[in-house]
Write a protein that holds these residues in place. Sequence first.
Motif, mmCIF file in Angstrom:
data_model
loop_
_atom_site.group_PDB
_atom_site.id
_atom_site.type_symbol
_atom_site.label_atom_id
_atom_site.label_comp_id
_atom_site.label_asym_id
_atom_site.label_seq_id
_atom_site.Cartn_x
_atom_site.Cartn_y
_atom_site.Cartn_z
ATOM 1 N N HIS A 164 0.849 -1.188 0.000
ATOM 2 C CA HIS A 164 0.000 0.000 0.000
ATOM 3 C C HIS A 164 0.884 1.236 0.000
ATOM 4 N N PHE A 165 0.621 2.168 -0.917
ATOM 5 C CA PHE A 165 1.315 3.449 -0.882
ATOM 6 C C PHE A 165 0.385 4.455 -0.219
ATOM 7 N N VAL A 166 0.829 5.028 0.921
ATOM 8 C CA VAL A 166 -0.066 5.844 1.734
ATOM 9 C C VAL A 166 0.366 7.310 1.833
ATOM 10 N N GLY A 167 1.482 7.683 1.219
ATOM 11 C CA GLY A 167 1.956 9.063 1.319
ATOM 12 C C GLY A 167 1.461 9.929 0.177
ATOM 13 N N GLN A 168 1.726 11.223 0.301
ATOM 14 C CA GLN A 168 1.408 12.129 -0.793
ATOM 15 C C GLN A 168 2.237 11.725 -2.011
ATOM 16 N N LEU A 169 1.571 11.646 -3.152
ATOM 17 C CA LEU A 169 2.205 11.105 -4.353
ATOM 18 C C LEU A 169 2.397 12.188 -5.396
ATOM 19 N N GLN A 170 3.657 12.413 -5.771
ATOM 20 C CA GLN A 170 3.973 13.343 -6.844
ATOM 21 C C GLN A 170 3.964 12.599 -8.178
ATOM 22 N N THR A 171 3.597 13.295 -9.233
ATOM 23 C CA THR A 171 3.464 12.620 -10.526
ATOM 24 C C THR A 171 4.789 12.048 -11.012
ATOM 25 N N ASN A 172 5.912 12.648 -10.608
ATOM 26 C CA ASN A 172 7.190 12.108 -11.070
ATOM 27 C C ASN A 172 7.569 10.802 -10.388
ATOM 28 N N LYS A 173 6.803 10.389 -9.400
ATOM 29 C CA LYS A 173 7.033 9.111 -8.720
ATOM 30 C C LYS A 173 6.033 8.033 -9.153
ATOM 31 N N VAL A 174 5.093 8.401 -10.005
ATOM 32 C CA VAL A 174 4.019 7.476 -10.372
ATOM 33 C C VAL A 174 4.549 6.241 -11.084
ATOM 34 N N ARG A 175 5.498 6.415 -11.992
ATOM 35 C CA ARG A 175 6.022 5.266 -12.750
ATOM 36 C C ARG A 175 6.555 4.201 -11.793
ATOM 37 N N SER A 176 7.299 4.626 -10.786
ATOM 38 C CA SER A 176 7.846 3.678 -9.820
ATOM 39 C C SER A 176 6.747 3.074 -8.947
ATOM 40 N N VAL A 177 5.907 3.923 -8.375
ATOM 41 C CA VAL A 177 4.870 3.440 -7.453
ATOM 42 C C VAL A 177 3.926 2.455 -8.136
ATOM 43 N N ALA A 178 3.571 2.720 -9.371
ATOM 44 C CA ALA A 178 2.646 1.836 -10.086
ATOM 45 C C ALA A 178 3.240 0.461 -10.347
ATOM 46 N N SER A 179 4.566 0.336 -10.227
ATOM 47 C CA SER A 179 5.207 -0.943 -10.513
ATOM 48 C C SER A 179 5.107 -1.931 -9.351
ATOM 49 N N TYR A 180 4.872 -1.439 -8.134
ATOM 50 C CA TYR A 180 4.821 -2.352 -6.982
ATOM 51 C C TYR A 180 3.582 -2.191 -6.113
ATOM 52 N N ALA A 181 2.982 -1.023 -6.074
ATOM 53 C CA ALA A 181 1.841 -0.811 -5.180
ATOM 54 C C ALA A 181 0.606 -1.541 -5.703
ATOM 55 N N ASP A 182 -0.064 -2.221 -4.802
ATOM 56 C CA ASP A 182 -1.348 -2.840 -5.137
ATOM 57 C C ASP A 182 -2.495 -1.886 -4.856
ATOM 58 N N VAL A 183 -2.293 -1.024 -3.859
ATOM 59 C CA VAL A 183 -3.310 -0.047 -3.470
ATOM 60 C C VAL A 183 -2.624 1.306 -3.272
ATOM 61 N N VAL A 184 -3.175 2.341 -3.898
ATOM 62 C CA VAL A 184 -2.700 3.708 -3.707
ATOM 63 C C VAL A 184 -3.762 4.454 -2.913
ATOM 64 N N HIS A 185 -3.401 4.917 -1.718
ATOM 65 C CA HIS A 185 -4.376 5.525 -0.799
ATOM 66 C C HIS A 185 -4.519 7.026 -0.980
ATOM 67 N N SER A 186 -3.718 7.650 -1.819
ATOM 68 C CA SER A 186 -3.586 9.108 -1.782
ATOM 69 C C SER A 186 -3.911 9.789 -3.101
ATOM 70 N N VAL A 187 -4.941 9.348 -3.787
ATOM 71 C CA VAL A 187 -5.352 10.011 -5.020
ATOM 72 C C VAL A 187 -6.167 11.252 -4.646
ATOM 73 N N ASP A 188 -5.689 12.421 -5.059
ATOM 74 C CA ASP A 188 -6.363 13.652 -4.647
ATOM 75 C C ASP A 188 -6.486 14.696 -5.762
ATOM 76 N N ARG A 189 -6.182 14.290 -7.016
ATOM 77 C CA ARG A 189 -6.319 15.235 -8.127
ATOM 78 C C ARG A 189 -6.396 14.442 -9.421
ATOM 79 N N THR A 190 -7.078 15.034 -10.416
ATOM 80 C CA THR A 190 -7.317 14.308 -11.670
ATOM 81 C C THR A 190 -6.017 14.077 -12.437
ATOM 82 N N ARG A 191 -5.067 14.985 -12.310
ATOM 83 C CA ARG A 191 -3.795 14.775 -13.003
ATOM 84 C C ARG A 191 -3.127 13.488 -12.538
ATOM 85 N N LEU A 192 -3.258 13.186 -11.273
ATOM 86 C CA LEU A 192 -2.681 11.963 -10.728
ATOM 87 C C LEU A 192 -3.409 10.731 -11.260
#
Length: 220
Positions: free
Chosen positions: A62-90
Amino acid sequence: MGACVASGRERADVTLIVVTKTFPAEDVRLLAELGVRDVAENRDQDAAPKAAACEDLPLSWHFVGQLQTNKVRSVASYADVVHSVDRTRLVGALSREAVRLGRELDCLVQVALDAGSGEAGSRGGAAPESVAGLADALAAAQGLRPAGVMTVAPLTGPYAGRPGAAFERLREISTGLRATHPAATMVSAGMSADLEEAVAAGATHVRVGSAVLGERPPLG
Protein backbone atom coordinates in the motif's frame (compact mmCIF):
# COMPACT_ATOMS: atom_id res chain seq x y z
CA MET A 1 -7.59 -6.23 18.21
CA GLY A 2 -8.94 -4.54 21.29
CA ALA A 3 -10.41 -1.69 19.25
CA CYS A 4 -12.72 -4.16 17.49
CA VAL A 5 -13.92 -5.63 20.78
CA ALA A 6 -14.53 -2.17 22.22
CA SER A 7 -16.62 -1.14 19.21
CA GLY A 8 -18.50 -4.42 18.88
CA ARG A 9 -17.00 -5.28 15.52
CA GLU A 10 -15.56 -8.56 14.28
CA ARG A 11 -11.77 -8.67 14.01
CA ALA A 12 -12.11 -9.90 10.43
CA ASP A 13 -13.91 -6.68 9.51
CA VAL A 14 -10.76 -4.58 9.90
CA THR A 15 -7.54 -5.07 7.94
CA LEU A 16 -4.31 -4.13 9.69
CA ILE A 17 -1.85 -2.43 7.36
CA VAL A 18 1.60 -2.27 8.94
CA VAL A 19 3.49 0.88 8.01
CA THR A 20 7.14 -0.13 7.81
CA LYS A 21 8.79 3.21 7.04
CA THR A 22 12.40 3.42 8.26
CA PHE A 23 12.40 -0.30 9.07
CA PRO A 24 14.41 -2.62 6.79
CA ALA A 25 13.23 -5.35 4.45
CA GLU A 26 14.34 -7.93 7.03
CA ASP A 27 11.61 -6.68 9.35
CA VAL A 28 9.06 -6.99 6.57
CA ARG A 29 10.08 -10.64 6.21
CA LEU A 30 9.58 -11.17 9.95
CA LEU A 31 6.13 -9.60 9.72
CA ALA A 32 5.24 -11.92 6.84
CA GLU A 33 6.32 -14.91 8.91
CA LEU A 34 3.97 -13.70 11.64
CA GLY A 35 1.08 -13.61 9.21
CA VAL A 36 1.02 -9.96 8.15
CA ARG A 37 -0.15 -9.64 4.55
CA ASP A 38 -0.61 -5.88 4.12
CA VAL A 39 2.32 -3.46 4.43
CA ALA A 40 2.62 0.22 3.61
CA GLU A 41 5.14 2.91 2.85
CA ASN A 42 4.74 6.65 2.41
CA ARG A 43 7.94 7.43 0.47
CA ASP A 44 8.77 5.85 -2.86
CA GLN A 45 12.51 5.99 -2.25
CA ASP A 46 12.00 3.67 0.72
CA ALA A 47 9.21 1.57 -0.74
CA ALA A 48 10.64 0.65 -4.15
CA PRO A 49 13.79 -1.17 -2.98
CA LYS A 50 11.94 -2.76 -0.07
CA ALA A 51 9.19 -4.11 -2.31
CA ALA A 52 11.80 -5.46 -4.72
CA ALA A 53 13.66 -7.20 -1.90
CA CYS A 54 10.41 -8.81 -0.72
CA GLU A 55 8.81 -9.62 -4.07
CA ASP A 56 8.80 -13.32 -3.25
CA LEU A 57 6.51 -12.78 -0.25
CA PRO A 58 2.69 -12.99 -0.38
CA LEU A 59 2.20 -9.32 0.46
CA SER A 60 -0.05 -6.51 -0.67
CA TRP A 61 1.83 -3.21 -0.85
CA HIS A 62 0.00 0.00 0.00
CA PHE A 63 1.32 3.45 -0.88
CA VAL A 64 -0.07 5.84 1.73
CA GLY A 65 1.96 9.06 1.32
CA GLN A 66 1.41 12.13 -0.79
CA LEU A 67 2.21 11.10 -4.35
CA GLN A 68 3.97 13.34 -6.84
CA THR A 69 3.46 12.62 -10.53
CA ASN A 70 7.19 12.11 -11.07
CA LYS A 71 7.03 9.11 -8.72
CA VAL A 72 4.02 7.48 -10.37
CA ARG A 73 6.02 5.27 -12.75
CA SER A 74 7.85 3.68 -9.82
CA VAL A 75 4.87 3.44 -7.45
CA ALA A 76 2.65 1.84 -10.09
CA SER A 77 5.21 -0.94 -10.51
CA TYR A 78 4.82 -2.35 -6.98
CA ALA A 79 1.84 -0.81 -5.18
CA ASP A 80 -1.35 -2.84 -5.14
CA VAL A 81 -3.31 -0.05 -3.47
CA VAL A 82 -2.70 3.71 -3.71
CA HIS A 83 -4.38 5.52 -0.80
CA SER A 84 -3.59 9.11 -1.78
CA VAL A 85 -5.35 10.01 -5.02
CA ASP A 86 -6.36 13.65 -4.65
CA ARG A 87 -6.32 15.23 -8.13
CA THR A 88 -7.32 14.31 -11.67
CA ARG A 89 -3.79 14.77 -13.00
CA LEU A 90 -2.68 11.96 -10.73
CA VAL A 91 -5.48 9.74 -12.03
CA GLY A 92 -4.25 10.18 -15.57
CA ALA A 93 -0.63 9.50 -14.67
CA LEU A 94 -1.49 6.37 -12.69
CA SER A 95 -3.70 5.08 -15.49
CA ARG A 96 -0.99 5.48 -18.11
CA GLU A 97 1.53 3.58 -16.02
CA ALA A 98 -0.92 0.85 -14.98
CA VAL A 99 -1.76 0.22 -18.64
CA ARG A 100 1.90 0.25 -19.62
CA LEU A 101 2.69 -2.31 -16.93
CA GLY A 102 -0.43 -4.41 -17.49
CA ARG A 103 -1.53 -3.91 -13.89
CA GLU A 104 -4.81 -3.12 -12.14
CA LEU A 105 -4.47 -0.75 -9.18
CA ASP A 106 -6.99 -0.17 -6.42
CA CYS A 107 -7.13 3.54 -5.68
CA LEU A 108 -8.57 5.45 -2.74
CA VAL A 109 -9.60 9.07 -2.87
CA GLN A 110 -7.81 10.90 -0.07
CA VAL A 111 -10.21 13.25 1.67
CA ALA A 112 -8.88 16.40 3.33
CA LEU A 113 -11.17 17.36 6.19
CA ASP A 114 -9.21 20.57 6.79
CA ALA A 115 -9.67 21.83 3.23
CA GLY A 116 -12.02 24.52 2.05
CA SER A 117 -13.93 24.31 -1.20
CA GLY A 118 -11.57 23.61 -4.08
CA GLU A 119 -8.52 23.55 -1.82
CA ALA A 120 -6.02 20.83 -0.93
CA GLY A 121 -5.43 19.77 2.65
CA SER A 122 -2.28 20.53 4.60
CA ARG A 123 -1.48 16.79 4.69
CA GLY A 124 -2.65 16.10 1.14
CA GLY A 125 -6.10 15.14 0.01
CA ALA A 126 -9.00 16.74 -1.81
CA ALA A 127 -11.92 18.64 -0.36
CA PRO A 128 -15.02 16.48 0.33
CA GLU A 129 -16.99 17.91 -2.59
CA SER A 130 -14.29 16.70 -4.99
CA VAL A 131 -14.58 13.04 -3.97
CA ALA A 132 -17.37 12.06 -6.36
CA GLY A 133 -15.62 13.54 -9.39
CA LEU A 134 -12.33 11.86 -8.57
CA ALA A 135 -14.04 8.51 -8.08
CA ASP A 136 -15.78 8.92 -11.44
CA ALA A 137 -12.41 9.67 -13.05
CA LEU A 138 -10.91 6.55 -11.48
CA ALA A 139 -13.82 4.43 -12.70
CA ALA A 140 -13.35 5.74 -16.25
CA ALA A 141 -9.58 5.26 -16.25
CA GLN A 142 -8.00 2.13 -17.65
CA GLY A 143 -6.06 0.05 -15.17
CA LEU A 144 -7.56 1.72 -12.10
CA ARG A 145 -10.44 0.90 -9.75
CA PRO A 146 -12.12 3.30 -7.30
CA ALA A 147 -11.78 1.27 -4.11
CA GLY A 148 -12.88 3.72 -1.43
CA VAL A 149 -11.71 6.67 0.63
CA MET A 150 -8.86 7.56 2.97
CA THR A 151 -8.20 10.35 5.42
CA VAL A 152 -5.61 11.48 7.94
CA ALA A 153 -6.94 13.07 11.13
CA PRO A 154 -6.54 16.81 10.47
CA LEU A 155 -4.32 19.06 12.56
CA THR A 156 -6.25 22.23 11.70
CA GLY A 157 -9.81 23.22 10.94
CA PRO A 158 -13.08 22.13 12.57
CA TYR A 159 -11.95 18.54 13.12
CA ALA A 160 -8.56 19.34 14.70
CA GLY A 161 -8.19 17.32 17.88
CA ARG A 162 -11.42 15.45 17.11
CA PRO A 163 -10.37 12.31 15.24
CA GLY A 164 -13.59 10.48 16.08
CA ALA A 165 -15.69 13.22 14.51
CA ALA A 166 -13.37 13.33 11.49
CA PHE A 167 -13.69 9.60 10.95
CA GLU A 168 -17.47 9.75 11.31
CA ARG A 169 -17.48 12.37 8.56
CA LEU A 170 -15.37 10.05 6.42
CA ARG A 171 -17.93 7.30 6.99
CA GLU A 172 -20.66 9.64 5.69
CA ILE A 173 -18.59 10.41 2.60
CA SER A 174 -17.97 6.69 2.05
CA THR A 175 -21.67 5.92 2.28
CA GLY A 176 -22.44 8.57 -0.32
CA LEU A 177 -19.70 7.29 -2.62
CA ARG A 178 -20.98 3.71 -2.50
CA ALA A 179 -24.32 4.87 -3.86
CA THR A 180 -22.65 5.44 -7.23
CA HIS A 181 -19.62 3.13 -6.88
CA PRO A 182 -20.83 0.10 -4.87
CA ALA A 183 -17.45 -1.64 -4.97
CA ALA A 184 -15.68 1.32 -3.33
CA THR A 185 -15.98 -0.21 0.13
CA MET A 186 -12.57 0.54 1.63
CA VAL A 187 -12.43 3.12 4.42
CA SER A 188 -8.78 3.74 5.29
CA ALA A 189 -8.55 5.72 8.52
CA GLY A 190 -6.65 5.64 11.76
CA MET A 191 -3.03 5.29 12.75
CA SER A 192 -1.36 4.20 15.98
CA ALA A 193 -2.60 7.19 17.98
CA ASP A 194 -6.24 7.13 16.86
CA LEU A 195 -7.01 3.63 15.57
CA GLU A 196 -9.67 3.07 18.27
CA GLU A 197 -11.69 6.06 17.06
CA ALA A 198 -11.25 4.94 13.45
CA VAL A 199 -12.48 1.41 14.12
CA ALA A 200 -15.46 2.74 16.08
CA ALA A 201 -16.33 4.94 13.10
CA GLY A 202 -16.31 2.02 10.66
CA ALA A 203 -12.80 1.98 9.23
CA THR A 204 -12.13 -1.14 7.18
CA HIS A 205 -8.36 -0.57 7.08
CA VAL A 206 -6.08 0.99 9.70
CA ARG A 207 -2.52 2.11 8.97
CA VAL A 208 -0.40 1.27 12.01
CA GLY A 209 3.35 1.60 12.45
CA SER A 210 4.74 2.26 15.93
CA ALA A 211 2.01 0.30 17.72
CA VAL A 212 3.26 -2.82 15.91
CA LEU A 213 6.97 -2.16 15.31
CA GLY A 214 7.80 0.18 18.18
CA GLU A 215 9.41 3.58 17.90
CA ARG A 216 11.14 4.13 14.60
CA PRO A 217 14.85 4.82 14.35
CA PRO A 218 15.60 8.45 13.37
CA LEU A 219 15.80 9.21 9.68
CA GLY A 220 19.35 9.69 8.50
